[in-house]
Motif scaffolding. Structure first.
Motif, PDB file in Angstrom:
ATOM      1  N   LEU A 207       0.823  -1.202   0.000  1.00  0.00           N
ATOM      2  CA  LEU A 207       0.000   0.000   0.000  1.00  0.00           C
ATOM      3  C   LEU A 207       0.861   1.257   0.000  1.00  0.00           C
ATOM      4  N   VAL A 208       1.956   1.227   0.748  1.00  0.00           N
ATOM      5  CA  VAL A 208       2.875   2.368   0.777  1.00  0.00           C
ATOM      6  C   VAL A 208       3.447   2.593  -0.621  1.00  0.00           C
ATOM      7  N   GLU A 209       3.823   1.518  -1.283  1.00  0.00           N
ATOM      8  CA  GLU A 209       4.373   1.604  -2.637  1.00  0.00           C
ATOM      9  C   GLU A 209       3.335   2.167  -3.617  1.00  0.00           C
ATOM     10  N   LYS A 210       2.098   1.709  -3.487  1.00  0.00           N
ATOM     11  CA  LYS A 210       1.018   2.188  -4.361  1.00  0.00           C
ATOM     12  C   LYS A 210       0.779   3.675  -4.135  1.00  0.00           C
ATOM     13  N   ARG A 211       0.776   4.084  -2.875  1.00  0.00           N
ATOM     14  CA  ARG A 211       0.551   5.492  -2.534  1.00  0.00           C
ATOM     15  C   ARG A 211       1.675   6.373  -3.073  1.00  0.00           C
ATOM     16  N   GLU A 212       2.911   5.922  -2.943  1.00  0.00           N
ATOM     17  CA  GLU A 212       4.041   6.683  -3.484  1.00  0.00           C
ATOM     18  C   GLU A 212       3.916   6.812  -5.002  1.00  0.00           C
ATOM     19  N   ALA A 213       3.453   5.766  -5.658  1.00  0.00           N
ATOM     20  CA  ALA A 213       3.257   5.805  -7.114  1.00  0.00           C
ATOM     21  C   ALA A 213       2.179   6.823  -7.477  1.00  0.00           C
ATOM     22  N   GLN A 214       1.105   6.892  -6.690  1.00  0.00           N
ATOM     23  CA  GLN A 214       0.040   7.867  -6.938  1.00  0.00           C
ATOM     24  C   GLN A 214       0.566   9.291  -6.764  1.00  0.00           C
ATOM     25  N   LYS A 215       1.339   9.519  -5.704  1.00  0.00           N
ATOM     26  CA  LYS A 215       1.904  10.846  -5.460  1.00  0.00           C
ATOM     27  C   LYS A 215       2.856  11.239  -6.588  1.00  0.00           C
ATOM     28  N   LYS A 216       3.649  10.285  -7.035  1.00  0.00           N
ATOM     29  CA  LYS A 216       4.594  10.553  -8.128  1.00  0.00           C
ATOM     30  C   LYS A 216       3.832  10.897  -9.413  1.00  0.00           C
ATOM     31  N   GLU A 217       2.737  10.186  -9.654  1.00  0.00           N
ATOM     32  CA  GLU A 217       1.926  10.432 -10.843  1.00  0.00           C
ATOM     33  C   GLU A 217       1.338  11.843 -10.820  1.00  0.00           C
TER      34      GLU A 217
ATOM     35  N   LYS B 162      -8.172  12.904  -8.888  1.00  0.00           N
ATOM     36  CA  LYS B 162      -9.437  12.261  -8.495  1.00  0.00           C
ATOM     37  C   LYS B 162      -9.192  10.908  -7.829  1.00  0.00           C
ATOM     38  N   ASN B 163      -8.140  10.209  -8.242  1.00  0.00           N
ATOM     39  CA  ASN B 163      -7.853   8.878  -7.700  1.00  0.00           C
ATOM     40  C   ASN B 163      -7.150   8.907  -6.348  1.00  0.00           C
ATOM     41  N   PHE B 164      -6.630  10.051  -5.957  1.00  0.00           N
ATOM     42  CA  PHE B 164      -5.834  10.154  -4.737  1.00  0.00           C
ATOM     43  C   PHE B 164      -6.712  10.304  -3.501  1.00  0.00           C
ATOM     44  N   ARG B 165      -6.353   9.604  -2.431  1.00  0.00           N
ATOM     45  CA  ARG B 165      -7.053   9.703  -1.152  1.00  0.00           C
ATOM     46  C   ARG B 165      -6.053  10.150  -0.097  1.00  0.00           C
ATOM     47  N   PHE B 166      -6.454  11.127   0.700  1.00  0.00           N
ATOM     48  CA  PHE B 166      -5.589  11.630   1.766  1.00  0.00           C
ATOM     49  C   PHE B 166      -5.561  10.650   2.930  1.00  0.00           C
ATOM     50  N   LYS B 167      -4.421  10.578   3.602  1.00  0.00           N
ATOM     51  CA  LYS B 167      -4.245   9.691   4.756  1.00  0.00           C
ATOM     52  C   LYS B 167      -3.683  10.488   5.924  1.00  0.00           C
ATOM     53  N   LYS B 168      -3.846   9.948   7.122  1.00  0.00           N
ATOM     54  CA  LYS B 168      -3.264  10.490   8.352  1.00  0.00           C
ATOM     55  C   LYS B 168      -3.650  11.942   8.620  1.00  0.00           C
ATOM     56  N   LEU B 169      -4.911  12.271   8.374  1.00  0.00           N
ATOM     57  CA  LEU B 169      -5.400  13.610   8.656  1.00  0.00           C
ATOM     58  C   LEU B 169      -6.601  13.521   9.585  1.00  0.00           C
ATOM     59  N   ASN B 170      -6.739  14.507  10.471  1.00  0.00           N
ATOM     60  CA  ASN B 170      -7.947  14.533  11.286  1.00  0.00           C
ATOM     61  C   ASN B 170      -9.086  15.059  10.407  1.00  0.00           C
TER      62      ASN B 170
ATOM     63  N   MET C 138      -8.775  16.838   6.808  1.00  0.00           N
ATOM     64  CA  MET C 138      -9.296  16.074   5.673  1.00  0.00           C
ATOM     65  C   MET C 138     -10.260  16.930   4.852  1.00  0.00           C
ATOM     66  N   ASN C 139     -11.151  17.630   5.534  1.00  0.00           N
ATOM     67  CA  ASN C 139     -12.117  18.498   4.840  1.00  0.00           C
ATOM     68  C   ASN C 139     -11.396  19.607   4.081  1.00  0.00           C
ATOM     69  N   GLU C 140     -10.399  20.213   4.719  1.00  0.00           N
ATOM     70  CA  GLU C 140      -9.651  21.293   4.081  1.00  0.00           C
ATOM     71  C   GLU C 140      -8.883  20.781   2.853  1.00  0.00           C
ATOM     72  N   ALA C 141      -8.200  19.653   3.005  1.00  0.00           N
ATOM     73  CA  ALA C 141      -7.424  19.086   1.900  1.00  0.00           C
ATOM     74  C   ALA C 141      -8.339  18.660   0.748  1.00  0.00           C
ATOM     75  N   THR C 142      -9.466  18.077   1.077  1.00  0.00           N
ATOM     76  CA  THR C 142     -10.411  17.638   0.053  1.00  0.00           C
ATOM     77  C   THR C 142     -10.992  18.837  -0.698  1.00  0.00           C
ATOM     78  N   THR C 143     -11.286  19.904   0.022  1.00  0.00           N
ATOM     79  CA  THR C 143     -11.797  21.126  -0.609  1.00  0.00           C
ATOM     80  C   THR C 143     -10.748  21.716  -1.551  1.00  0.00           C
ATOM     81  N   LYS C 144      -9.501  21.788  -1.096  1.00  0.00           N
ATOM     82  CA  LYS C 144      -8.428  22.331  -1.936  1.00  0.00           C
ATOM     83  C   LYS C 144      -8.201  21.456  -3.169  1.00  0.00           C
ATOM     84  N   ARG C 145      -8.251  20.135  -2.982  1.00  0.00           N
ATOM     85  CA  ARG C 145      -8.079  19.240  -4.129  1.00  0.00           C
ATOM     86  C   ARG C 145      -9.195  19.477  -5.154  1.00  0.00           C
TER      87      ARG C 145
END
Length: 173
Positions: A30-40, A72-80, A84-91
């Motif tokens: 999962l960490v590898e997949k997430r890093e790939a998404q961030k890189k993309e 659209k495919n990216f999901r935020f992690k480790k946020l309260n 999460m609401n702020e990051a999702t709004t900005k995205r």
């Protein structure tokens, strides 16, 4: 009654151990997949910027479509919840700006939208940044237009013909 409690305890202990083992085995994947998404996401943003550098409006449209999909495919992690609401709004704001870039073939309009898009992208850049990559927040001092780059070298996407090297590194991640 005691047997039922003991059996239930053994079952729950086994289940908990199985879940822990399962998480340990899946986590690196999962960490590898997430890093790939961030890189993309980062690579798609940089491709958009680089296409503005060469003034290729059709390539900008394609890069915008790719960036929009990867966001659209990216999901935020480790946020309260508030973060999460702020990051999702900005995205969502970034996705809407990318859609505007994609909708026009006029390079000057694309650049104008990219100014706002870049400022908002920088706000979320810590969430999108790949672990082993440095990102630079750059600014054109003549217009205060900003962009994100993976190089300290200034290549101004707003004025590539007249002021290609005009700008400064404002911050880095």
């Amino acid at each position: 009654m005691k047997k039922i409690v003991v059996i239930a305890f053994i079952f729950l202990s086994t289940l908990t151990q199985a879940q822990l083992t399962s998480k340990e085995e899946v986590a690196p994947e999962l960490v590898e997949k997430r890093e790939a998404q961030k890189k993309e996401i980062t690579n798609n943003y940089l491709a958009l910027k680089n296409n503005l550098l060469v003034s290729d409006s059709m390539a900008v449209v394609k890069s915008a479509a790719l960036l929009q999909q990867s966001l659209k495919n990216f999901r935020f992690k480790k946020l309260n919840l508030e973060q999460m609401n702020e990051a999702t709004t900005k995205r969502k704001e970034i996705i809407n700006l990318v859609a505007e870039v994609e909708a026009t073939k006029n390079i000057n309009k694309q650049r104008k939208i990219f100014e706002t898009l870049s400022a908002k992208f920088w706000d979320l850049a810590p969430k999108f940044k790949v672990t082993d990559n440095t990102l630079y927040f750059q600014v054109c001092p003549m217009t205060n237009a900003v962009w994100v780059s993976d190089s300290k070298e200034i290549k101004n996407p707003y004025y590539p013909k007249n002021m290609l090297t005009c700008g400064a590194v404002k911050a880095s991640l």
